[in-house]
Design a protein around this motif. Structure first.
Motif, PDB file in Angstrom:
ATOM      1  N   GLU A  46       0.813  -1.229   0.000  1.00 19.87           N
ATOM      2  CA  GLU A  46       0.000   0.000   0.000  1.00 19.87           C
ATOM      3  C   GLU A  46       0.835   1.261   0.000  1.00 19.87           C
ATOM      4  N   ASN A  47       2.169   1.095   0.185  1.00 26.21           N
ATOM      5  CA  ASN A  47       2.985   2.298   0.381  1.00 26.21           C
ATOM      6  C   ASN A  47       4.034   2.503  -0.695  1.00 26.21           C
ATOM      7  N   PHE A  48       3.895   1.834  -1.848  1.00 25.51           N
ATOM      8  CA  PHE A  48       4.827   2.091  -2.942  1.00 25.51           C
ATOM      9  C   PHE A  48       4.224   3.234  -3.765  1.00 25.51           C
ATOM     10  N   GLY A 150       5.955 -13.014  16.099  1.00 19.51           N
ATOM     11  CA  GLY A 150       6.572 -11.722  15.781  1.00 19.51           C
ATOM     12  C   GLY A 150       5.629 -10.585  16.102  1.00 19.51           C
ATOM     13  N   GLY A 151       6.166  -9.359  16.109  1.00 16.56           N
ATOM     14  CA  GLY A 151       5.328  -8.210  16.453  1.00 16.56           C
ATOM     15  C   GLY A 151       5.544  -7.032  15.520  1.00 16.56           C
ATOM     16  N   GLY A 152       6.197  -7.265  14.388  1.00 17.83           N
ATOM     17  CA  GLY A 152       6.461  -6.181  13.440  1.00 17.83           C
ATOM     18  C   GLY A 152       5.401  -6.105  12.345  1.00 17.83           C
ATOM     19  N   ASP A 153       5.654  -5.263  11.351  1.00 15.23           N
ATOM     20  CA  ASP A 153       4.709  -5.127  10.242  1.00 15.23           C
ATOM     21  C   ASP A 153       4.511  -6.457   9.512  1.00 15.23           C
ATOM     22  N   SER A 154       5.590  -7.221   9.379  1.00 11.93           N
ATOM     23  CA  SER A 154       5.460  -8.510   8.671  1.00 11.93           C
ATOM     24  C   SER A 154       4.516  -9.425   9.421  1.00 11.93           C
ATOM     25  N   ALA A 155       4.684  -9.515  10.738  1.00 12.48           N
ATOM     26  CA  ALA A 155       3.828 -10.406  11.531  1.00 12.48           C
ATOM     27  C   ALA A 155       2.370  -9.980  11.404  1.00 12.48           C
ATOM     28  N   CYS A 156       2.117  -8.671  11.463  1.00 10.50           N
ATOM     29  CA  CYS A 156       0.735  -8.181  11.335  1.00 10.50           C
ATOM     30  C   CYS A 156       0.172  -8.496   9.953  1.00 10.50           C
ATOM     31  N   GLU A 157       1.006  -8.282   8.949  1.00 11.58           N
ATOM     32  CA  GLU A 157       0.552  -8.536   7.580  1.00 11.58           C
ATOM     33  C   GLU A 157       0.217 -10.017   7.392  1.00 11.58           C
ATOM     34  N   GLU A 158       1.088 -10.876   7.912  1.00 14.19           N
ATOM     35  CA  GLU A 158       0.863 -12.329   7.812  1.00 14.19           C
ATOM     36  C   GLU A 158      -0.424 -12.692   8.557  1.00 14.19           C
ATOM     37  N   HIS A 173       3.834 -12.827  20.571  1.00 14.91           N
ATOM     38  CA  HIS A 173       4.851 -11.772  20.588  1.00 14.91           C
ATOM     39  C   HIS A 173       5.532 -11.741  21.946  1.00 14.91           C
ATOM     40  N   ARG A 174       6.830 -11.494  21.923  1.00 19.77           N
ATOM     41  CA  ARG A 174       7.589 -11.572  23.182  1.00 19.77           C
ATOM     42  C   ARG A 174       7.406 -10.355  24.092  1.00 19.77           C
ATOM     43  N   ARG A 175       6.750  -9.320  23.609  1.00 21.67           N
ATOM     44  CA  ARG A 175       6.468  -8.154  24.460  1.00 21.67           C
ATOM     45  C   ARG A 175       4.959  -7.929  24.522  1.00 21.67           C
ATOM     46  N   ASP A 176       4.547  -6.835  25.202  1.00 14.22           N
ATOM     47  CA  ASP A 176       3.098  -6.608  25.309  1.00 14.22           C
ATOM     48  C   ASP A 176       2.626  -5.470  24.422  1.00 14.22           C
ATOM     49  N   LEU A 178       3.015  -4.141  20.056  1.00 14.29           N
ATOM     50  CA  LEU A 178       3.556  -4.490  18.744  1.00 14.29           C
ATOM     51  C   LEU A 178       4.559  -3.433  18.285  1.00 14.29           C
ATOM     52  N   ARG A 179       5.553  -3.886  17.548  1.00 20.13           N
ATOM     53  CA  ARG A 179       6.534  -2.973  16.968  1.00 20.13           C
ATOM     54  C   ARG A 179       6.002  -2.366  15.654  1.00 20.13           C
ATOM     55  N   ALA A 180       4.996  -3.012  15.088  1.00 19.21           N
ATOM     56  CA  ALA A 180       4.473  -2.622  13.770  1.00 19.21           C
ATOM     57  C   ALA A 180       4.000  -1.163  13.762  1.00 19.21           C
ATOM     58  N   SER A 200       5.206 -13.568  25.252  1.00 17.89           N
ATOM     59  CA  SER A 200       5.362 -15.019  25.134  1.00 17.89           C
ATOM     60  C   SER A 200       6.323 -15.421  24.031  1.00 17.89           C
ATOM     61  N   GLN A 201       6.974 -16.539  24.277  1.00 20.84           N
ATOM     62  CA  GLN A 201       7.965 -17.062  23.341  1.00 20.84           C
ATOM     63  C   GLN A 201       7.645 -18.532  23.072  1.00 20.84           C
ATOM     64  N   VAL A 202       7.706 -18.924  21.800  1.00 26.46           N
ATOM     65  CA  VAL A 202       7.528 -20.346  21.485  1.00 26.46           C
ATOM     66  C   VAL A 202       8.818 -21.066  21.866  1.00 26.46           C
ATOM     67  N   ALA A 237       7.671 -14.667  11.637  1.00 28.31           N
ATOM     68  CA  ALA A 237       7.878 -13.332  11.038  1.00 28.31           C
ATOM     69  C   ALA A 237       8.697 -12.491  12.013  1.00 28.31           C
ATOM     70  N   ILE A 238       9.930 -12.952  12.272  1.00 30.72           N
ATOM     71  CA  ILE A 238      10.755 -12.270  13.285  1.00 30.72           C
ATOM     72  C   ILE A 238      11.955 -11.575  12.641  1.00 30.72           C
ATOM     73  N   GLY A 239      11.763 -11.117  11.431  1.00 26.27           N
ATOM     74  CA  GLY A 239      12.831 -10.367  10.787  1.00 26.27           C
ATOM     75  C   GLY A 239      13.661 -11.223   9.847  1.00 26.27           C
ATOM     76  N   ARG A 285      14.666  -0.548   5.245  1.00 25.12           N
ATOM     77  CA  ARG A 285      14.204  -1.862   4.769  1.00 25.12           C
ATOM     78  C   ARG A 285      12.848  -1.816   4.060  1.00 25.12           C
ATOM     79  N   GLN A 286      12.650  -0.816   3.253  1.00 25.31           N
ATOM     80  CA  GLN A 286      11.386  -0.678   2.523  1.00 25.31           C
ATOM     81  C   GLN A 286      11.630  -0.950   1.033  1.00 25.31           C
ATOM     82  N   ALA A 287      10.559  -1.317   0.346  1.00 24.50           N
ATOM     83  CA  ALA A 287      10.671  -1.546  -1.099  1.00 24.50           C
ATOM     84  C   ALA A 287      11.179  -0.282  -1.800  1.00 24.50           C
TER      85      ALA A 287
HETATM   86  P1  NAP Z   1      10.933  -6.212  12.378  1.00 24.97           P
HETATM   87  O1  NAP Z   1      10.253  -4.904  12.258  1.00 24.97           O
HETATM   88  O2  NAP Z   1      12.395  -6.252  12.671  1.00 24.97           O
HETATM   89  O3  NAP Z   1      10.153  -7.026  13.505  1.00 24.97           O
HETATM   90  C1  NAP Z   1      10.600  -8.267  13.930  1.00 24.97           C
HETATM   91  C2  NAP Z   1       9.701  -8.719  15.064  1.00 24.97           C
HETATM   92  O4  NAP Z   1      10.129 -10.020  15.457  1.00 24.97           O
HETATM   93  C3  NAP Z   1       9.783  -7.813  16.288  1.00 24.97           C
HETATM   94  O5  NAP Z   1       8.508  -7.632  16.834  1.00 24.97           O
HETATM   95  C4  NAP Z   1      10.698  -8.601  17.236  1.00 24.97           C
HETATM   96  O6  NAP Z   1      10.367  -8.429  18.578  1.00 24.97           O
HETATM   97  C5  NAP Z   1      10.409 -10.022  16.847  1.00 24.97           C
HETATM   98  N1  NAP Z   1      11.562 -10.896  17.078  1.00 24.97           N
HETATM   99  C6  NAP Z   1      12.827 -10.751  16.622  1.00 24.97           C
HETATM  100  N2  NAP Z   1      13.602 -11.786  17.013  1.00 24.97           N
HETATM  101  C7  NAP Z   1      12.792 -12.590  17.744  1.00 24.97           C
HETATM  102  C8  NAP Z   1      12.990 -13.806  18.412  1.00 24.97           C
HETATM  103  N3  NAP Z   1      14.173 -14.434  18.420  1.00 24.97           N
HETATM  104  N4  NAP Z   1      11.940 -14.360  19.052  1.00 24.97           N
HETATM  105  C9  NAP Z   1      10.732 -13.762  19.050  1.00 24.97           C
HETATM  106  N5  NAP Z   1      10.469 -12.610  18.419  1.00 24.97           N
HETATM  107  C10 NAP Z   1      11.496 -12.029  17.775  1.00 24.97           C
HETATM  108  O7  NAP Z   1      10.773  -7.105  11.075  1.00 24.97           O
HETATM  109  P2  NAP Z   1       9.597  -7.110   9.978  1.00 24.97           P
HETATM  110  O8  NAP Z   1       8.259  -7.137  10.599  1.00 24.97           O
HETATM  111  O9  NAP Z   1       9.975  -8.226   9.068  1.00 24.97           O
HETATM  112  O10 NAP Z   1       9.763  -5.729   9.209  1.00 24.97           O
HETATM  113  C11 NAP Z   1      11.007  -5.378   8.606  1.00 24.97           C
HETATM  114  C12 NAP Z   1      10.886  -4.017   7.944  1.00 24.97           C
HETATM  115  O11 NAP Z   1       9.994  -4.103   6.825  1.00 24.97           O
HETATM  116  C13 NAP Z   1      10.311  -2.953   8.869  1.00 24.97           C
HETATM  117  O12 NAP Z   1      10.934  -1.736   8.583  1.00 24.97           O
HETATM  118  C14 NAP Z   1       8.854  -2.899   8.485  1.00 24.97           C
HETATM  119  O13 NAP Z   1       8.245  -1.653   8.743  1.00 24.97           O
HETATM  120  C15 NAP Z   1       8.918  -3.196   6.989  1.00 24.97           C
HETATM  121  N6  NAP Z   1       7.671  -3.819   6.511  1.00 24.97           N
HETATM  122  C16 NAP Z   1       6.715  -2.974   6.019  1.00 24.97           C
HETATM  123  C17 NAP Z   1       5.514  -3.511   5.568  1.00 24.97           C
HETATM  124  C18 NAP Z   1       4.479  -2.578   5.024  1.00 24.97           C
HETATM  125  O14 NAP Z   1       4.604  -1.378   5.264  1.00 24.97           O
HETATM  126  N7  NAP Z   1       3.500  -3.038   4.284  1.00 24.97           N
HETATM  127  C19 NAP Z   1       5.264  -4.888   5.632  1.00 24.97           C
HETATM  128  C20 NAP Z   1       6.268  -5.716   6.169  1.00 24.97           C
HETATM  129  C21 NAP Z   1       7.458  -5.169   6.609  1.00 24.97           C
HETATM  130  P3  NAP Z   1      10.609  -7.019  19.335  1.00 24.97           P
HETATM  131  O15 NAP Z   1       9.519  -6.115  18.851  1.00 24.97           O
HETATM  132  O16 NAP Z   1      10.509  -7.394  20.769  1.00 24.97           O
HETATM  133  O17 NAP Z   1      11.982  -6.585  18.928  1.00 24.97           O
END
Ligand code: NAP
Length: 309
Positions: A46-48, A150-158, A173-176, A178-180, A200-202, A237-239, A285-287
């Motif tokens: 949605e953001n390109f 995971g708690g980032g944008d990828s995890a939410c998207e998935e 998600h390991r915190r309370d 989201l990073r998204a 929580s952690q698996v 979806a942890i990066g 890390r964006q497109a």
């Molecule tokens: P990310 O933002 O780095 O998030 C990774 C998530 O995984 C974090 O919530 C992190 O927890 C968690 N995590 C990392 N290592 C872990 C572990 N060993 N065990 C459990 N949880 C772990 O990665 P991403 O979501 O892939 O996003 C990457 C970049 O792409 C970001 O800049 C994002 O904004 C962008 N992106 C954008 C879109 C979009 O705009 N449509 C979609 C996807 C991705 P903590 O929060 O505790 O660190």
């Protein structure tokens, strides 16, 4: 002898191919195990800029490929094993699974690969209820519970994508919080089928007798309490980990494996070797930023070749 070899066919790779092809450098692109890069595993982008209604990731990449080929870029499916530079003439030798390619310049646009938790049986479970691509595998899990880690944008998207198929999506998600981005986080939490499992952690993937995922053991990191959740598939979806190891001493890497660029450029410490996109960018890390770096690397490669003449 090639003038420009581009390793990787994601946003950075295709953009550098479009620019170097339009500069009549006839770039050769080498596509590894994931042609089209990470966007081929996403749904709607949605953001390109330029797509007010959004665009499907695979369609965007297909269009970039067409655009690069239109101007004369060539794409070959070869897995790069190593890159070296001959001391006597500065020519790069790119060793692939099918041979060796010589080039005056190389643009590294290899992106990053999904990270996993490192649990004992995860290698055996990949493809049997453990994956990092909802777009690829989500439709196999209809009307059954699944988990996203995971708690980032990828995890939410998935998680959002999986609500189309699964009966329930546990978001672990390991915190309370989201990073998204806020918009993604709010949308995800508000979705009825998504059940967040905070703090929580698996700690264990549990397979059935056929070797398919059947449960996960989850530890609450605040109380150390263990519980089990029935799931048929886990989407991790942890990066990502940058794909930079094959370059040896030609580049310097930071602590997380990202290629270090000469500040303000896409140059690496080796002349004629450029790095663009997620393999070198741990900040944005964006497109679109990957595409921007691909453009910069192409222009810098073109100038390097002009200076070498
Ligand atoms: P990310 O933002 O780095 O998030 C990774 C998530 O995984 C974090 O919530 C992190 O927890 C968690 N995590 C990392 N290592 C872990 C572990 N060993 N065990 C459990 N949880 C772990 O990665 P991403 O979501 O892939 O996003 C990457 C970049 O792409 C970001 O800049 C994002 O904004 C962008 N992106 C954008 C879109 C979009 O705009 N449509 C979609 C996807 C991705 P903590 O929060 O505790 O660190």
């Amino acid at each position: 002898m090639e003038q420009v070899v581009i390793i990787g066919t994601g946003c950075a790779g295709y953009t550098s191919a479009i620019y170097t092809a339009r500069a009549n450098l006839s770039p050769l692109m080498l596509s590894g195990s994931q042609p089209g890069g990470q966007l081929t595993t996403t749904t709607e982008v949605e953001n390109f800029p330029g797509f007010p209604e959004g665009v499907m990731g695979p369609d965007l990449m297909m269009n970039m490929q067409k655009q690069a080929e239109k101007f004369g870029a060539r794409i070959e499916y070869q897995q790069v094993e190593s890159v070296s530079r001959r001391a006597e003439d500065g020519i790069f030798e790119i060793k692939t699974n099918t041979g060796t390619i010589e080039s005056q310049t190389v643009i590294i646009a290899t992106g990053a690969a999904p990270r996993h938790l490192g649990l004992p049986n995860e290698k055996e479970l990949i493809g049997h209820g453990l994956t990092s691509c909802a777009t690829c595998d989500g439709a196999f899990y209809r009307d059954v519970p699944v988990a996203v880690i995971g708690g980032g944008d990828s995890a939410c998207e998935e998680a959002m994508f999986l609500t189309r198929f699964a009966s329930e999506v546990f978001l672990i998600h390991r915190r309370d919080e989201l990073r998204a981005s806020k918009i993604m986080a709010d949308r995800t939490i508000a979705t009825e089928k998504v059940t967040p499992v905070w703090d929580s952690q698996v700690v264990e993937y549990i397979a059935d007798d056929e070797g398919e995922m059947t449960k996960i053991k989850v530890e609450n990191l605040k109380t150390n309490e263990l519980s089990e959740i029935d799931v048929k598939c886990v989407f991790v979806a942890i990066g990502h980990v940058p794909n930079s190891k094959f370059l040896g001493d030609l580049v310097d890497l930071d602590d997380n494996g990202y290629i270090k660029q000469v500040p303000g450029t896409t140059s690496t410490k080796t002349e004629g070797l450029f790095a663009a996109g997620d393999v070198a960018d741990h900040v944005y890390r964006q497109a679109i930023t990957a595409a921007g770096q691909g453009c910069a690397a192409a222009i810098e490669a073109e100038r390097f070749l002009a200076d070498a003449d």
